[in-house]
Design a protein around this motif. Structure first.
Motif, short mmCIF file in Angstrom:
data_model
loop_
_atom_site.label_atom_id
_atom_site.label_comp_id
_atom_site.label_asym_id
_atom_site.label_seq_id
_atom_site.Cartn_x
_atom_site.Cartn_y
_atom_site.Cartn_z
N ASP A 70 0.81 -1.23 0.00
CA ASP A 70 0.00 0.00 0.00
C ASP A 70 0.84 1.27 0.00
O ASP A 70 0.49 2.27 0.65
CB ASP A 70 -0.97 0.00 1.18
N GLY A 71 1.96 1.27 -0.71
CA GLY A 71 2.79 2.46 -0.84
C GLY A 71 3.73 2.73 0.32
O GLY A 71 4.39 3.77 0.35
N LEU A 72 3.80 1.83 1.29
CA LEU A 72 4.72 1.97 2.43
C LEU A 72 5.73 0.85 2.41
O LEU A 72 5.43 -0.27 1.99
CB LEU A 72 3.95 1.95 3.74
N SER A 73 6.93 1.14 2.90
CA SER A 73 8.00 0.16 2.92
C SER A 73 8.75 0.26 4.24
O SER A 73 8.93 1.36 4.78
CB SER A 73 8.96 0.44 1.77
N VAL A 74 9.18 -0.87 4.75
CA VAL A 74 10.10 -0.91 5.88
C VAL A 74 11.26 -1.83 5.49
O VAL A 74 11.06 -2.83 4.81
CB VAL A 74 9.46 -1.39 7.21
N GLY A 75 12.46 -1.45 5.88
CA GLY A 75 13.63 -2.26 5.57
C GLY A 75 14.66 -2.12 6.66
O GLY A 75 14.62 -1.17 7.45
N SER A 76 15.59 -3.06 6.70
CA SER A 76 16.67 -2.97 7.69
C SER A 76 17.97 -3.46 7.07
O SER A 76 17.97 -4.19 6.08
CB SER A 76 16.34 -3.77 8.95
N ALA A 77 19.06 -3.00 7.66
CA ALA A 77 20.39 -3.38 7.19
C ALA A 77 21.31 -3.59 8.38
O ALA A 77 21.17 -2.92 9.40
CB ALA A 77 20.96 -2.29 6.27
N THR A 78 22.24 -4.52 8.24
CA THR A 78 23.26 -4.74 9.26
C THR A 78 24.46 -3.87 8.92
O THR A 78 24.86 -3.78 7.76
CB THR A 78 23.67 -6.23 9.30
#
Length: 103
Positions: A70-78
Motif C-alpha cells: 500500500d505504498g509503504l515500505s520498511v527495511g533494515s540493514a546490518t
C-alpha cells in the motif's frame, strides 16, 4: 555496500566514528529499496541501533530485506566495521514511483 572512507560532515573536520556510521545509515533506504534499476521509495525515517562504536575507517552495510504494501515500505540493514557487526539501521519509506532515483 562497503566504503573504505567517509567524507566528513563538516569540511576540514575529521568525522568521528559516530558521524561516520550515522552517515552510512542514511543509505539504508537505497540498500533496502533498490529494485535492480532504481529506488522507487523515498526515505521518511531512519533509525540507528548500535551496540558498539566502529573501530575502523572502513564501514559496510548489508540489506536484511524490505517489506512493502500500500505504498509503504520498511527495511533494515546490518552495519559493519572491519572487525564485525556494530549494529542495525532501519528505514520507513513511502512510494515515489514517479520520481525514482536511478544510478
Amino acid at each position: 555496500m562497503w566504503t573504505p572512507t567517509m567524507l566528513p560532515a563538516l569540511a576540514g573536520e575529521p568525522a568521528s566514528p559516530f558521524v561516520r556510521i550515522a552517515t552510512l545509515a542514511e543509505a539504508t533506504s537505497f540498500v533496502t529499496n533498490w529494485d535492480g534499476e532504481s529506488v522507487p521509495f523515498i526515505n521518511v525515517d531512519v533509525t540507528l541501533n548500535l551496540y558498539r562504536m566502529p573501530e575502523s575507517t572502513g564501514l559496510g552495510m548489508e540489506s536484511n530485506g524490505q517489506h512493502a504494501a500500500d505504498g509503504l515500505s520498511v527495511g533494515s540493514a546490518t552495519l559493519y566495521d572491519e572487525f564485525g557487526v556494530v549494529g542495525i539501521s532501519s528505514v520507513t519509506a513511502v512510494a515515489n514511483s514517479s520520481r525514482r532515483v536511478h544510478f
